[in-house]
Design an enzyme around this catalytic site. Structure first.
Site, PDB file in Angstrom:
ATOM      1  N   ASP A 131     -48.470  26.463  -3.679  1.00  0.00           N
ATOM      2  CA  ASP A 131     -49.074  26.088  -2.404  1.00  0.00           C
ATOM      3  C   ASP A 131     -50.581  26.274  -2.478  1.00  0.00           C
ATOM      4  O   ASP A 131     -51.064  27.369  -2.793  1.00  0.00           O
ATOM      5  CB  ASP A 131     -48.524  26.970  -1.274  1.00  0.00           C
ATOM      6  N   HIS A 171     -50.185  23.725   6.651  1.00  0.00           N
ATOM      7  CA  HIS A 171     -49.433  24.441   7.676  1.00  0.00           C
ATOM      8  C   HIS A 171     -49.656  25.943   7.538  1.00  0.00           C
ATOM      9  O   HIS A 171     -50.207  26.422   6.549  1.00  0.00           O
ATOM     10  CB  HIS A 171     -47.947  24.136   7.554  1.00  0.00           C
ATOM     11  N   ASP A 179     -40.712  33.049   4.455  1.00  0.00           N
ATOM     12  CA  ASP A 179     -42.142  33.350   4.540  1.00  0.00           C
ATOM     13  C   ASP A 179     -42.349  34.861   4.506  1.00  0.00           C
ATOM     14  O   ASP A 179     -42.150  35.546   5.509  1.00  0.00           O
ATOM     15  CB  ASP A 179     -42.744  32.770   5.826  1.00  0.00           C
ATOM     16  N   GLU A 263     -43.175  20.127   5.561  1.00  0.00           N
ATOM     17  CA  GLU A 263     -42.220  19.029   5.651  1.00  0.00           C
ATOM     18  C   GLU A 263     -42.636  18.005   6.706  1.00  0.00           C
ATOM     19  O   GLU A 263     -43.226  18.359   7.731  1.00  0.00           O
ATOM     20  CB  GLU A 263     -40.825  19.581   5.983  1.00  0.00           C
ATOM     21  N   LYS A 376     -42.297  15.978   1.262  1.00  0.00           N
ATOM     22  CA  LYS A 376     -41.073  16.766   1.424  1.00  0.00           C
ATOM     23  C   LYS A 376     -40.406  16.441   2.754  1.00  0.00           C
ATOM     24  O   LYS A 376     -41.052  16.432   3.805  1.00  0.00           O
ATOM     25  CB  LYS A 376     -41.405  18.255   1.351  1.00  0.00           C
ATOM     26  N   HIS A 381     -28.837  19.913   7.730  1.00  0.00           N
ATOM     27  CA  HIS A 381     -27.442  19.559   7.481  1.00  0.00           C
ATOM     28  C   HIS A 381     -26.471  20.070   8.542  1.00  0.00           C
ATOM     29  O   HIS A 381     -25.297  19.686   8.521  1.00  0.00           O
ATOM     30  CB  HIS A 381     -27.010  20.112   6.119  1.00  0.00           C
ATOM     31  N   THR A 423     -34.504  18.749   0.076  1.00  0.00           N
ATOM     32  CA  THR A 423     -33.975  20.090  -0.134  1.00  0.00           C
ATOM     33  C   THR A 423     -32.447  20.120  -0.032  1.00  0.00           C
ATOM     34  O   THR A 423     -31.808  19.103   0.140  1.00  0.00           O
ATOM     35  CB  THR A 423     -34.560  21.064   0.896  1.00  0.00           C
ATOM     36  N   GLU A 461     -34.991  20.078  -4.409  1.00  0.00           N
ATOM     37  CA  GLU A 461     -35.215  21.529  -4.387  1.00  0.00           C
ATOM     38  C   GLU A 461     -33.942  22.198  -3.896  1.00  0.00           C
ATOM     39  O   GLU A 461     -33.127  21.577  -3.217  1.00  0.00           O
ATOM     40  CB  GLU A 461     -36.349  21.903  -3.421  1.00  0.00           C
ATOM     41  N   ASN A 462     -33.792  23.475  -4.215  1.00  0.00           N
ATOM     42  CA  ASN A 462     -32.754  24.260  -3.550  1.00  0.00           C
ATOM     43  C   ASN A 462     -33.351  24.869  -2.290  1.00  0.00           C
ATOM     44  O   ASN A 462     -34.494  25.311  -2.270  1.00  0.00           O
ATOM     45  CB  ASN A 462     -32.177  25.338  -4.470  1.00  0.00           C
ATOM     46  N   ALA A 463     -32.580  24.870  -1.209  1.00  0.00           N
ATOM     47  CA  ALA A 463     -33.089  25.333   0.080  1.00  0.00           C
ATOM     48  C   ALA A 463     -33.091  26.847   0.190  1.00  0.00           C
ATOM     49  O   ALA A 463     -33.888  27.430   0.917  1.00  0.00           O
ATOM     50  CB  ALA A 463     -32.262  24.740   1.217  1.00  0.00           C
ATOM     51  N   LEU A 464     -32.163  27.492  -0.517  1.00  0.00           N
ATOM     52  CA  LEU A 464     -32.035  28.940  -0.483  1.00  0.00           C
ATOM     53  C   LEU A 464     -32.188  29.510  -1.886  1.00  0.00           C
ATOM     54  O   LEU A 464     -31.816  28.839  -2.860  1.00  0.00           O
ATOM     55  CB  LEU A 464     -30.661  29.344   0.071  1.00  0.00           C
ATOM     56  N   ARG A 495     -37.194  30.656  -6.138  1.00  0.00           N
ATOM     57  CA  ARG A 495     -38.626  30.750  -6.329  1.00  0.00           C
ATOM     58  C   ARG A 495     -38.866  31.823  -7.361  1.00  0.00           C
ATOM     59  O   ARG A 495     -38.026  32.698  -7.585  1.00  0.00           O
ATOM     60  CB  ARG A 495     -39.269  31.120  -4.984  1.00  0.00           C
TER      61      ARG A 495
END
Length: 553
Positions: A131, A171, A179, A263, A376, A381, A423, A461-464, A495
């Site tokens: 970022d 953002h 975060d 996003e 992004k 879902h 994601t 990407e993976n969301a979690l 990450r």
């Protein structure tokens, strides 16, 4: 976008590989599929009048191979064909949110970063994602840029032989899932928002959201004489100029932030202060005076001025479910003439916002060889199995049982040759709470179809944060085990941190990268991959131990 839910991280049985030929999308999930939203576009006359005329333009046709060449250009021309054949789906790893110090002058935990990059290279990763915070690099004042810490990172990545996906993060960091640090917008920008709070997204109760400047203000010179779009364009241009030695060689992708969490969406489900929690439907964010002025103009244009006073009054609150509201219930207001008008306007505002920023990004990065632009899109879902898809609607994606909300987004990206980054690729339907009708696999298939129809690249990407083989298998099934023309152009792993460098997690990650980056992975012996991963884990043990210890501090 991610959801911090323990019930979404549980391991599940490995799903069998789908039969050859069962490919209705760019890629398909390995688990048995559930019904996706219909792709028929239903438009009332009023909704039609709100669409951008440019949406009829044929999209650009970027070739995935170009993206691969940009990320993995061989050092010697006579090995180009060999290198290209070896690449399956390049794997990048997201850097910590606080990789660069808040004053922008240098890296945090420099030794940890150096050790981490060396370990990632040894494991076969293509590169990293970082970022580039607006709130750090332009913190001192308008037009005063400090990219020193980022230059240091680019030099380290170059020496390590890694590529970089740079995220233009316009953002706020803090208040969303995952975060762990707080990085607000530049102080000089928030001072202007304090003076005119209608520059902030606003819900029906008047709550202001400082995560990202309202798109209703895109054309207003409200930030010390510049519009938000001009600020973003100037920032991207400054980054390009400061990073000139690395553009196209080390830096292979610019992901352009377009909303909360980077996003393209409205901040409809903010977690800060407990405002929203999963699986609430969220709320519309159209109550600042600039958004309301646009709504009034749109209502007047269709001869329905009474529709321009506010958003739907019966759409409920953040933590309600669709059937709790008159607007989102099965036969609710979302499917009326008014509902179609409102959702067309609300989603069109988001599309125009994305189009404006991508136009600015194109003016900056077009002509820079080896650099792709990406955007992004959030993987919303939950309640996907309902007719109204309420959480998607409040976020600005006009996606219902009768209306495909992702085709217009993909076509807009296609006009600029941008990659669609999506994601929740690691999620399986049966891992989610069934009462909330969560269908991440079906959602991924729909978005993949939209990307294919628009002729654009699709990244994932993976969301979690997931370090288990079940999640790895799902990503591989959806991304790597498909024919050459159907694979993802890249995958970014969430990450880098102490957990990734735990011995078992690191060994599994090394095996995951091996399986992702090899073409023809069906033919790769699982035991052979595990042996090679064990070798990588052993060889990199000193680096991994150093990185884990430093990152934990």
């Amino acid at each position: 976008m991610a959801l911090n839910l323990t019930h979404q991280t549980g391991a599940a049985a490995i799903t069998a590989t789908p039969p050859t030929g069962a490919r209705a999308a760019v890629f398909a999930a390995s688990a048995t599929g559930t019904a996706t939203s219909g792709a028929t576009m239903v438009r009332s006359g009023s909704a039609q009048s709100l669409r951008l005329q440019t949406q009829t333009v044929e999209p650009a046709q970027p070739q995935p191979s170009d993206f691969h060449h940009a990320m993995a250009a061989p050092a010697h021309p006579d090995v180009a064909a060999v290198e290209d054949r070896k690449v399956g789906v390049p794997v990048f790893v997201m850097m910590p949110l606080d990789t660069v110090r808040k004053d922008g002058s240098a890296l945090n935990r420099r030794k940890a970063v150096q050790a981490s990059l060396a370990a990632l290279k040894s494991a076969g990763a293509a590169g990293i994602m970082v970022d580039v915070w607006w709130g750090i690099a332009e913190a001192e004042g308008p037009g005063q840029y400090n990219f020193a810490g980022y230059i240091e990172l680019m030099e380290m990545a170059k020496k390590a032989g890694l590529k970089v996906q740079a995220v233009m993060s316009f953002h706020q960091c803090g208040g969303n899932v995952g975060d762990s640090v707080n990085i607000p917008l530049p102080r000089w920008a928030t001072e202007e928002i304090d003076k005119d709070q209608d520059l902030a997204y606003t819900d029906r109760c008047g709550r202001r959201n400082y995560e990202y400047i309202s798109l209703g203000a895109d054309k207003l010179p409200a930030l010390k004489g510049r519009t938000p779009i001009q600020c973003y364009a100037d920032f991207m241009r400054a980054f390009r100029d400061h990073m000139a030695p690395y553009m196209g060689s080390t830096i292979c992708e610019i992901q352009v932030g377009m909303g909360p969490a980077g996003e393209l969406r409205y901040p409809s489900y903010p977690e800060s202060n407990g405002t929203w929690s999963f699986p609430g439907i969220g709320e519309f964010q159209c109550y600042d005076r600039y958004m309301l002025a646009s709504l009034r103009a749109a209502a007047d244009a269709v001869g329905k001025p009474e529709w321009g006073c506010a958003g739907p009054g019966d759409s409920g609150s953040y933590n309600q479910w669709p059937e709790d509201t008159n607007f989102f219930r099965r036969e609710g207001g979302w499917n009326t003439e008014y509902g179609k008008f409102f959702m067309s306007w609300y989603s069109q505002m988001l599309l125009e916002h994305g189009d404006r920023i991508l136009s600015a990004a194109s003016s900056v990065y077009t002509g820079v060889p080896g650099v792709k632009v990406s955007v992004k899109v959030a993987g919303i879902h939950w309640h996907y199995g309902t007719r109204s898809h309420a959480p998607e609607l409040t976020a600005g994606y006009y996606n219902t049982r009768n209306h495909d909300g992702y085709q217009p987004i993909a076509r807009m990206l296609g006009r600029h040759g941008a990659v669609l980054n999506f994601t929740c690729v690691e999620m399986r339907d049966h891992e989610q709470p069934q009462d909330a009708q969560c269908l991440p696999e079906a959602l991924v298939r729909q978005v993949a179809n939209a990307a294919k129809e628009a002729g654009i690249g699709l990244a994932g990407e993976n969301a979690l944060p997931r370090y288990d083989e079940t999640a790895h298998d799902q990503v591989i099934a959806t991304a790597a085990e498909k024919a050459e023309e159907e694979r993802m152009v890249a995958f970014t792993y969430l990450r880098m941190g102490p957990d990734l460098f735990q011995p078992d997690n690191w060994r599994r990650f090394a095996a995951f990268v091996k399986r992702m980056t090899e073409t023809g992975v069906r033919d790769v012996c699982r035991e052979q991959v595990e042996r090679e991963a064990q070798g990588v884990a052993h060889a990199t043990q000193p680096l991994v131990h150093e990185a884990a210890a430093a990152l934990a501090n």
